[in-house]
Design a protein around this motif. Sequence first.
Motif, short mmCIF file in Angstrom:
data_model
loop_
_atom_site.label_atom_id
_atom_site.label_comp_id
_atom_site.label_asym_id
_atom_site.label_seq_id
_atom_site.Cartn_x
_atom_site.Cartn_y
_atom_site.Cartn_z
N ARG A 33 0.86 -1.18 0.00
CA ARG A 33 0.00 0.00 0.00
C ARG A 33 0.89 1.22 0.00
N SER A 34 0.69 2.08 -0.97
CA SER A 34 1.53 3.27 -1.13
C SER A 34 1.25 4.26 0.00
N PRO A 35 2.16 5.23 0.20
CA PRO A 35 1.90 6.27 1.20
C PRO A 35 0.60 7.04 0.95
N ALA A 36 0.18 7.09 -0.31
CA ALA A 36 -1.08 7.76 -0.66
C ALA A 36 -2.30 6.87 -0.41
N GLY A 37 -2.07 5.61 -0.02
CA GLY A 37 -3.17 4.70 0.28
C GLY A 37 -3.57 3.78 -0.85
N GLU A 38 -2.89 3.86 -1.98
CA GLU A 38 -3.20 3.04 -3.15
C GLU A 38 -2.70 1.61 -2.92
N ILE A 40 -1.17 -1.63 -4.35
CA ILE A 40 -0.32 -1.86 -5.52
C ILE A 40 0.36 -3.22 -5.44
N LEU A 41 0.82 -3.69 -6.57
CA LEU A 41 1.66 -4.87 -6.62
C LEU A 41 2.95 -4.55 -5.88
N GLY A 42 3.40 -5.47 -5.03
CA GLY A 42 4.63 -5.24 -4.30
C GLY A 42 5.79 -4.94 -5.24
N VAL A 43 6.69 -4.11 -4.78
CA VAL A 43 7.79 -3.67 -5.65
C VAL A 43 9.01 -4.57 -5.57
N PHE A 44 9.05 -5.48 -4.62
CA PHE A 44 10.22 -6.35 -4.45
C PHE A 44 9.96 -7.68 -5.14
N ASN A 45 10.10 -7.71 -6.45
CA ASN A 45 9.89 -8.94 -7.20
C ASN A 45 10.82 -8.97 -8.40
N GLN A 46 11.07 -10.16 -8.88
CA GLN A 46 11.91 -10.32 -10.06
C GLN A 46 11.11 -10.80 -11.26
N ASP A 47 9.90 -11.25 -11.02
CA ASP A 47 9.05 -11.76 -12.09
C ASP A 47 7.66 -11.16 -11.91
N GLU A 48 7.41 -10.04 -12.57
CA GLU A 48 6.15 -9.33 -12.38
C GLU A 48 4.95 -10.18 -12.77
N GLU A 60 -8.99 -12.97 -4.88
CA GLU A 60 -10.19 -13.80 -4.92
C GLU A 60 -10.70 -14.15 -3.53
N LEU A 61 -9.87 -13.99 -2.52
CA LEU A 61 -10.28 -14.33 -1.16
C LEU A 61 -11.26 -13.30 -0.61
N ASP A 62 -12.19 -13.77 0.18
CA ASP A 62 -13.20 -12.91 0.80
C ASP A 62 -12.65 -12.42 2.14
N VAL A 63 -11.89 -11.34 2.10
CA VAL A 63 -11.26 -10.82 3.32
C VAL A 63 -11.79 -9.44 3.64
N GLU A 64 -11.83 -9.15 4.92
CA GLU A 64 -12.26 -7.84 5.40
C GLU A 64 -11.06 -6.93 5.63
N THR A 65 -9.96 -7.52 6.12
CA THR A 65 -8.76 -6.76 6.47
C THR A 65 -7.57 -7.32 5.71
N ALA A 66 -6.73 -6.45 5.20
CA ALA A 66 -5.48 -6.85 4.56
C ALA A 66 -4.33 -6.12 5.23
N CYS A 67 -3.33 -6.89 5.65
CA CYS A 67 -2.12 -6.33 6.26
C CYS A 67 -0.98 -6.55 5.29
N PHE A 68 -0.29 -5.49 4.95
CA PHE A 68 0.75 -5.52 3.93
C PHE A 68 2.13 -5.51 4.56
N GLY A 69 3.11 -6.05 3.86
CA GLY A 69 4.49 -5.96 4.31
C GLY A 69 4.98 -4.52 4.31
N HIS A 70 4.38 -3.70 3.46
CA HIS A 70 4.75 -2.29 3.35
C HIS A 70 3.48 -1.48 3.17
N GLY A 71 3.24 -0.54 4.06
CA GLY A 71 2.06 0.32 3.99
C GLY A 71 1.04 -0.01 5.06
N ASP A 72 0.13 0.91 5.26
CA ASP A 72 -0.91 0.76 6.27
C ASP A 72 -1.91 -0.32 5.87
#
Length: 96
Positions: A33-38, A40-48, A60-72
Motif C-alpha cells: 500500500r503506497s503512502p497515498a493509500g493506493e 499496488i503490486l509489491g515492488v520487491f519482485n523479479q518476475d512481475e 479472490e479471497l473474501d477478506v475484510e482486512t489486509a495487512c501488507f508488508g509495506h504500507g498501512d
Amino acid sequence: MGRGCWPSRDTRPAASPCTCRHRILFTGDTIARSPAGEVILGVFNQDEDRQLAAFRRLAELDVETACFGHGDPLVTDAGAALREAVANHRPRDPVA
C-alpha cells in the motif's frame, strides 16, 4: 469469492496465510500500500507476471482486512479493494 486460506508455500512470491475466521489476509511483499493509500503490486519482485498471478489469487479471497508488508493495513472491505487494484494494474516500465 474464495473463502479458504491461501497457504504461504503455495503462493510464489510468498504471501502469508489468511486467518479465515477473522477474514484477515497477511500479504507479505506480494501486495503493498503506497503512502497515498493506493493498493499496488509489491515492488520487491523479479518476475512481475508471476507476482501479478499471485496478487490475482489473493484478490479472490473474501477478506475484510489486509495487512501488507509495506504500507498501512486496509481494515474494511479489503477484498473489494484488492480486486479493484488488480483490475486497474498497469505493467511497470522496464528499468533501463
